[in-house]
Scaffold this active site. Structure first.
Site, PDB file in Angstrom:
ATOM      1  CE1 TYR A  21      -3.520   2.630   0.348  1.00 51.96           C
ATOM      2  CE2 TYR A  21      -2.512   3.244   2.438  1.00 51.96           C
ATOM      3  CZ  TYR A  21      -3.418   3.498   1.424  1.00 51.96           C
ATOM      4  OH  TYR A  21      -4.201   4.616   1.469  1.00 51.96           O
ATOM      5  CG  LEU A  43       7.993  20.313  -2.023  1.00 47.73           C
ATOM      6  CD1 LEU A  43       9.277  21.048  -1.653  1.00 47.73           C
ATOM      7  CD2 LEU A  43       6.843  20.748  -1.117  1.00 47.73           C
ATOM      8  CG  LEU A  70      11.633  18.793 -12.443  1.00 45.53           C
ATOM      9  CD1 LEU A  70      12.216  19.537 -11.249  1.00 45.53           C
ATOM     10  CD2 LEU A  70      12.248  19.306 -13.737  1.00 45.53           C
ATOM     11  CB  ILE A  79      11.123  13.866  -8.278  1.00 43.53           C
ATOM     12  CG1 ILE A  79      12.309  14.760  -8.685  1.00 43.53           C
ATOM     13  CG2 ILE A  79      11.200  13.500  -6.800  1.00 43.53           C
ATOM     14  CD1 ILE A  79      12.183  16.197  -8.275  1.00 43.53           C
ATOM     15  CG  HIS A 132      -7.208   5.001  -0.855  1.00 39.87           C
ATOM     16  ND1 HIS A 132      -6.447   4.181  -0.039  1.00 39.87           N
ATOM     17  CD2 HIS A 132      -8.435   4.435  -0.938  1.00 39.87           C
ATOM     18  CE1 HIS A 132      -7.200   3.160   0.339  1.00 39.87           C
ATOM     19  NE2 HIS A 132      -8.398   3.292  -0.184  1.00 39.87           N
ATOM     20  CG  ASN A 135      -4.250  14.445  -7.664  1.00 39.54           C
ATOM     21  OD1 ASN A 135      -3.731  14.836  -8.702  1.00 39.54           O
ATOM     22  ND2 ASN A 135      -3.575  14.285  -6.545  1.00 39.54           N
ATOM     23  CB  ILE A 160      -5.858   9.750 -12.041  1.00 40.01           C
ATOM     24  CG1 ILE A 160      -6.591   9.861 -10.692  1.00 40.01           C
ATOM     25  CG2 ILE A 160      -6.491   8.679 -12.931  1.00 40.01           C
ATOM     26  CD1 ILE A 160      -7.949  10.567 -10.769  1.00 40.01           C
ATOM     27  CE  LYS A 209       3.926   9.019 -16.852  1.00 41.49           C
ATOM     28  NZ  LYS A 209       4.479  10.359 -16.731  1.00 41.49           N
TER      29      LYS A 209
END
Length: 163
Positions: free
Chosen positions: A74, A81, A87, A89, A113, A118, A122, A127
């Site tokens: 999970y 940020l 980039l 990350i 979740h 958002n 998603i 991807k």
């Protein structure tokens, strides 16, 4: 020529857990309690801070859930940020999680979740082969929308489910 920016992961320790708390308070619309951070400190490889040119810009925290159906990983939090998004990350953090599962070899799926609004998150998880498997109504308290999707990536186990 400018040197290439470095993204790397580091361990979460008692010395930098406050950075993770601060990061989570900025990135996520929910507040995590002390027990969450206590568990994170005991998570070992399942919790990492993401650095970009030696600055903490992200973090990932996971746990393994065991049930009759098997073992699942999970993703409690995986965030970066806003100025450091896009980039790679998040990809570095998610690939770390996928490597842990691969090394373990005994994890059926990875799930998390995501707030239904958002779309960036998603799309990011899709991807990597995650699919929306259900909608949890009123999953979040005190944030709008309160509904969350459960995204899951099924892992191919090499032992074909032999116990």
């Amino acid at each position: 020529m400018k040197p290439k920016a470095r993204s790397e992961l580091g361990d979460v320790t008692v010395h930098n857990i406050k950075q993770l708390k601060k990061l989570n308070s900025v990135v996520f619309p929910v507040t995590y309690n002390e027990k969450f951070y206590k568990d994170v400190l005991e998570g070992g490889e399942l919790a990492k801070l993401a650095y970009y040119n030696d600055i903490v810009v992200g973090g990932v925290c996971c746990r393994v859930d065991k049930s009759e159906e098997g073992r699942r990983l999970y993703i409690m939090t995986l965030g970066c940020l806003a100025p450091y998004r896009r980039l790679g990350i998040g990809t570095v953090m998610l690939e770390h999680v996928l490597k842990i599962c691969e090394k373990d070899g005994n994890i059926d799926n990875i799930y998390l979740h995501v707030q239904v609004s958002n779309q960036g998150a998603i799309d990011f998880y899709k991807k990597f082969g995650f699919e929306i498997i259900e909608t949890k109504k009123q999953y979040y308290k005190r944030i709008d929308p309160a509904d969350a999707y459960v995204l899951q990536k099924t892992l191919k186990r090499s032992d074909n489910k032999k116990e």
